[in-house]
Design an enzyme around this catalytic site. Structure first.
Site, PDB file in Angstrom:
ATOM      1  N   ARG A  34       0.810  -1.213   0.000  1.00  0.00           N
ATOM      2  CA  ARG A  34       0.000   0.000   0.000  1.00  0.00           C
ATOM      3  C   ARG A  34       0.848   1.271   0.000  1.00  0.00           C
ATOM      4  O   ARG A  34       0.449   2.282   0.574  1.00  0.00           O
ATOM      5  CB  ARG A  34      -0.980   0.003   1.195  1.00  0.00           C
ATOM      6  CG  ARG A  34      -1.797  -1.276   1.356  1.00  0.00           C
ATOM      7  CD  ARG A  34      -2.625  -1.605   0.147  1.00  0.00           C
ATOM      8  NE  ARG A  34      -3.427  -0.498  -0.299  1.00  0.00           N
ATOM      9  CZ  ARG A  34      -4.618  -0.195   0.183  1.00  0.00           C
ATOM     10  NH1 ARG A  34      -5.166  -0.924   1.097  1.00  0.00           N
ATOM     11  NH2 ARG A  34      -5.289   0.815  -0.290  1.00  0.00           N
ATOM     12  N   ARG A  38      -2.868   6.504  -0.580  1.00  0.00           N
ATOM     13  CA  ARG A  38      -2.981   6.516   0.874  1.00  0.00           C
ATOM     14  C   ARG A  38      -2.200   7.612   1.583  1.00  0.00           C
ATOM     15  O   ARG A  38      -2.727   8.653   1.847  1.00  0.00           O
ATOM     16  CB  ARG A  38      -2.568   5.164   1.448  1.00  0.00           C
ATOM     17  CG  ARG A  38      -3.729   4.227   1.606  1.00  0.00           C
ATOM     18  CD  ARG A  38      -3.339   3.082   2.490  1.00  0.00           C
ATOM     19  NE  ARG A  38      -4.511   2.394   2.997  1.00  0.00           N
ATOM     20  CZ  ARG A  38      -4.459   1.370   3.825  1.00  0.00           C
ATOM     21  NH1 ARG A  38      -3.301   0.931   4.242  1.00  0.00           N
ATOM     22  NH2 ARG A  38      -5.554   0.805   4.239  1.00  0.00           N
ATOM     23  N   ARG A  47      -6.005  12.838  -6.324  1.00  0.00           N
ATOM     24  CA  ARG A  47      -7.206  12.064  -6.050  1.00  0.00           C
ATOM     25  C   ARG A  47      -8.387  12.969  -5.682  1.00  0.00           C
ATOM     26  O   ARG A  47      -9.540  12.539  -5.719  1.00  0.00           O
ATOM     27  CB  ARG A  47      -6.838  11.118  -4.899  1.00  0.00           C
ATOM     28  CG  ARG A  47      -7.891  10.390  -4.169  1.00  0.00           C
ATOM     29  CD  ARG A  47      -8.376   9.200  -4.929  1.00  0.00           C
ATOM     30  NE  ARG A  47      -9.373   8.533  -4.120  1.00  0.00           N
ATOM     31  CZ  ARG A  47     -10.564   9.030  -3.886  1.00  0.00           C
ATOM     32  NH1 ARG A  47     -10.912  10.183  -4.399  1.00  0.00           N
ATOM     33  NH2 ARG A  47     -11.417   8.379  -3.128  1.00  0.00           N
ATOM     34  N   ASP A  83      -6.802  -1.896  -7.541  1.00  0.00           N
ATOM     35  CA  ASP A  83      -7.384  -2.459  -6.320  1.00  0.00           C
ATOM     36  C   ASP A  83      -7.707  -3.916  -6.577  1.00  0.00           C
ATOM     37  O   ASP A  83      -7.882  -4.322  -7.739  1.00  0.00           O
ATOM     38  CB  ASP A  83      -8.652  -1.708  -5.895  1.00  0.00           C
ATOM     39  CG  ASP A  83      -9.005  -2.023  -4.442  1.00  0.00           C
ATOM     40  OD1 ASP A  83      -8.500  -1.344  -3.535  1.00  0.00           O
ATOM     41  OD2 ASP A  83      -9.786  -2.972  -4.215  1.00  0.00           O
ATOM     42  N   TYR A 158     -15.670  -9.946   0.139  1.00  0.00           N
ATOM     43  CA  TYR A 158     -16.311  -8.670  -0.228  1.00  0.00           C
ATOM     44  C   TYR A 158     -17.627  -8.908  -0.958  1.00  0.00           C
ATOM     45  O   TYR A 158     -18.628  -8.225  -0.717  1.00  0.00           O
ATOM     46  CB  TYR A 158     -15.368  -7.825  -1.097  1.00  0.00           C
ATOM     47  CG  TYR A 158     -14.280  -7.173  -0.280  1.00  0.00           C
ATOM     48  CD1 TYR A 158     -14.569  -6.125   0.591  1.00  0.00           C
ATOM     49  CD2 TYR A 158     -12.968  -7.614  -0.350  1.00  0.00           C
ATOM     50  CE1 TYR A 158     -13.583  -5.544   1.364  1.00  0.00           C
ATOM     51  CE2 TYR A 158     -11.969  -7.046   0.422  1.00  0.00           C
ATOM     52  CZ  TYR A 158     -12.283  -6.010   1.282  1.00  0.00           C
ATOM     53  OH  TYR A 158     -11.315  -5.436   2.060  1.00  0.00           O
TER      54      TYR A 158
HETATM   55  O1  CP3 Z   1       0.080  -0.580  -2.742  1.00  0.00           O
HETATM   56  C1  CP3 Z   1      -0.747   0.239  -3.184  1.00  0.00           C
HETATM   57  O2  CP3 Z   1      -1.088   1.216  -2.551  1.00  0.00           O
HETATM   58  C2  CP3 Z   1      -1.282   0.012  -4.584  1.00  0.00           C
HETATM   59  C3  CP3 Z   1      -2.690   0.169  -4.714  1.00  0.00           C
HETATM   60  C4  CP3 Z   1      -3.633  -0.725  -3.942  1.00  0.00           C
HETATM   61  C5  CP3 Z   1      -4.954  -0.288  -3.619  1.00  0.00           C
HETATM   62  N1  CP3 Z   1      -5.600  -1.344  -3.081  1.00  0.00           N
HETATM   63  C6  CP3 Z   1      -5.530   1.050  -3.904  1.00  0.00           C
HETATM   64  C7  CP3 Z   1      -6.479   1.614  -2.911  1.00  0.00           C
HETATM   65  C8  CP3 Z   1      -3.486  -2.044  -3.507  1.00  0.00           C
HETATM   66  C9  CP3 Z   1      -2.273  -2.969  -3.550  1.00  0.00           C
HETATM   67  C10 CP3 Z   1      -4.743  -2.428  -2.957  1.00  0.00           C
HETATM   68  C11 CP3 Z   1      -4.996  -3.790  -2.460  1.00  0.00           C
HETATM   69  C12 CP3 Z   1      -6.166  -4.012  -1.635  1.00  0.00           C
HETATM   70  N2  CP3 Z   1      -7.391  -3.406  -1.699  1.00  0.00           N
HETATM   71  C13 CP3 Z   1      -6.243  -4.986  -0.602  1.00  0.00           C
HETATM   72  C14 CP3 Z   1      -5.138  -5.915  -0.231  1.00  0.00           C
HETATM   73  C15 CP3 Z   1      -4.118  -5.245   0.624  1.00  0.00           C
HETATM   74  C16 CP3 Z   1      -4.532  -5.008   2.052  1.00  0.00           C
HETATM   75  O3  CP3 Z   1      -4.467  -3.840   2.467  1.00  0.00           O
HETATM   76  O4  CP3 Z   1      -4.884  -5.967   2.723  1.00  0.00           O
HETATM   77  C17 CP3 Z   1      -7.521  -4.922  -0.051  1.00  0.00           C
HETATM   78  C18 CP3 Z   1      -8.045  -5.751   1.086  1.00  0.00           C
HETATM   79  C19 CP3 Z   1      -8.239  -3.916  -0.767  1.00  0.00           C
HETATM   80  C20 CP3 Z   1      -9.632  -3.480  -0.579  1.00  0.00           C
HETATM   81  C21 CP3 Z   1      -9.658  -2.058  -0.142  1.00  0.00           C
HETATM   82  N3  CP3 Z   1      -9.564  -0.983  -1.009  1.00  0.00           N
HETATM   83  C22 CP3 Z   1      -9.796  -1.541   1.166  1.00  0.00           C
HETATM   84  C23 CP3 Z   1      -9.926  -2.380   2.424  1.00  0.00           C
HETATM   85  C24 CP3 Z   1      -9.794  -0.144   1.065  1.00  0.00           C
HETATM   86  C25 CP3 Z   1     -10.034   0.858   2.190  1.00  0.00           C
HETATM   87  C26 CP3 Z   1      -8.860   1.093   3.022  1.00  0.00           C
HETATM   88  C27 CP3 Z   1      -8.000   2.220   2.470  1.00  0.00           C
HETATM   89  O5  CP3 Z   1      -6.910   1.948   1.981  1.00  0.00           O
HETATM   90  O6  CP3 Z   1      -8.435   3.365   2.511  1.00  0.00           O
HETATM   91  C28 CP3 Z   1      -9.609   0.192  -0.297  1.00  0.00           C
HETATM   92  C29 CP3 Z   1      -9.521   1.542  -0.877  1.00  0.00           C
HETATM   93  C30 CP3 Z   1      -8.250   1.846  -1.561  1.00  0.00           C
HETATM   94  N4  CP3 Z   1      -7.601   1.005  -2.427  1.00  0.00           N
HETATM   95  C31 CP3 Z   1      -7.524   3.058  -1.477  1.00  0.00           C
HETATM   96  C32 CP3 Z   1      -6.426   2.926  -2.325  1.00  0.00           C
HETATM   97  C33 CP3 Z   1      -5.364   3.956  -2.614  1.00  0.00           C
HETATM   98  C34 CP3 Z   1      -7.874   4.274  -0.605  1.00  0.00           C
HETATM   99  C35 CP3 Z   1      -9.121   4.954  -0.958  1.00  0.00           C
HETATM  100  C36 CP3 Z   1      -9.038   6.043  -2.004  1.00  0.00           C
HETATM  101  O7  CP3 Z   1      -7.973   6.664  -2.255  1.00  0.00           O
HETATM  102  O8  CP3 Z   1     -10.114   6.286  -2.583  1.00  0.00           O
END
Ligand code: CP3
Length: 352
Positions: A34, A38, A47, A83, A158
């Site tokens: 991540r 973030r 964003r 994602d 999910y």
């Molecule tokens: O490494 C990186 O940052 C690359 C991008 C990436 C995202 N999601 C973008 C994202 C990666 C590798 C993921 C993987 C992901 N997504 C996982 C597996 C990794 C982990 O953390 O366990 C899971 C479970 C998800 C599902 C998901 N998406 C969740 C639980 C969330 C909310 C938590 C958060 O990060 O805010 C997201 C949203 C998300 N996915 C964001 C980003 C940058 C943040 C929200 C946004 O910017 O709108």
């Protein structure tokens, strides 16, 4: 790709990919789950007016966000900005990704008939932006690009819960009460993940990580019976792509030996298991990645430094990649992550 660029990629890329293959490296390679999006202010600025799904449809934005942590932190790998639910969105599953919450599914899947929405994923037709984004990333970056997919159980959680959940009750109830539907659901998700990974690798991704984030809620017995067979099929299929394959989940201290049976090249370990104990439990042919508690990065630098040095001191001499035990927390200071990368590199100089 110009000759100089590809030479550079091969040079700097050696460190991560060599460690993924179990080899000793000049320094311990480091990247952070991540790391894209973030915590970075330059990501938040981009964003501000866009939702995450629309961003993933724009290859030049994806390449920019993927590159941001490489520039700022000096990490040894990029992870594609996307994602785990992106392939589901691409085949028409109605969903939203809510900031700070996660994926929310409009119509949760509960019955065999609901599975119809999971048609095969054809990346070239359904998500042409995916390959384009990976191609831009690999052309612009001098570090390896890690592609990724969601693990079948984690994606199922999910879809069945309709959104994030602590214990995945509906998912595990379906698993125990209707094994036939469960297997069909996981098989469909495995095929979707394989298609996505194949498209990412065809476009140049240098490695693939399977994020099976929520398998920690399963007992060893249930994981082995209801999930491991499809994960094995996933890893067997990924083997055909010819790039290193990483398997990661959260809260998996009770599952490490079983996860190793899927035969990934690399196992990601969360922070609850001391890395030296993980090394003793997982076959030596599998490299390890992890596992600094992400919360440590919120503490003053002296604490981060002491904890990171302790981890480096206990980590394997070869076949090891420094990472957090889960994703970078949104409140983390980018300066801390940058210092952490410098520390890992400077304190792990080794003669190859
Ligand atoms: O490494 C990186 O940052 C690359 C991008 C990436 C995202 N999601 C973008 C994202 C990666 C590798 C993921 C993987 C992901 N997504 C996982 C597996 C990794 C982990 O953390 O366990 C899971 C479970 C998800 C599902 C998901 N998406 C969740 C639980 C969330 C909310 C938590 C958060 O990060 O805010 C997201 C949203 C998300 N996915 C964001 C980003 C940058 C943040 C929200 C946004 O910017 O709108």
């Amino acid at each position: 790709m110009p000759a100089t660029l590809s030479a550079l990629r091969a040079g700097t890329g050696r460190r991560l990919l060599a460690a993924f293959r179990g080899e000793q490296t000049d320094r311990v390679p480091v990247w952070f789950m991540r790391q894209a999006g973030r915590a970075l202010p330059e990501y938040r600025a981009l964003r501000a007016d866009l939702d995450l799904v629309s961003m993933t449809h724009r290859p030049e934005l994806v390449a920019e966000v993927t590159a941001q942590p490489v520039r700022r932190y000096g990490v040894d790998a990029a992870i594609l900005f996307s994602d785990i639910v992106s392939p589901l969105e691409a085949i028409g599953v109605e969903l939203a990704i809510r900031p700070g919450v996660g994926p929310v599914i409009a119509s949760p899947l509960r019955t065999p008939a609901d599975l119809r929405v999971l048609r095969p994923f054809e990346p070239d037709l359904d998500a042409p932006w995916l390959g384009q984004a990976v191609r831009l990333c690999t052309a612009e970056l001098d570090v390896p690009v890690i592609g990724f997919v969601g693990g079948p159980f984690t994606l199922a959680s999910y879809l069945v819960e309709g959104g994030p959940s602590k214990a995945q009750e509906h998912t595990r109830a379906l698993m125990l009460s209707d094994e036939r539907t469960w297997r069909a659901l996981l098989d469909a998700l495995c095929d979707i993940a394989l298609a996505s990974a194949a498209a990412q690798v065809a476009a140049g991704a240098d490695a693939v990580q399977v994020f099976d984030s929520w398998i920690g809620s399963l007992s060893p017995d249930h994981y082995e019976r209801y999930v491991l067979p499809v994960v094995r099929r996933l890893f067997d299929g990924l083997a055909g792509l010819g790039v290193p394959r990483v398997y990661f989940g959260v809260g998996t201290g009770h599952l490490l030996e079983l996860m190793a049976r899927a035969q990934p090249d690399v196992l990601g370990v969360d922070w609850r298991v001391p890395i030296e104990l993980a090394r003793a439990r997982v076959p030596a042919t599998i490299a390890l990645q992890g596992n600094l508690d992400p919360t440590i990065c919120l503490a003053p630098w002296q604490i981060v430094e002491a904890e990171a040095l302790s981890l480096l001191g206990r980590a394997p001499a070869r076949g090891y990649v420094f990472n957090l035990g889960h994703g970078v927390l949104p409140a983390t200071s980018p300066a801390t992550m940058q210092r952490l990368v410098e520390l890992v590199h400077s304190q792990s100089v080794r003669n190859e």
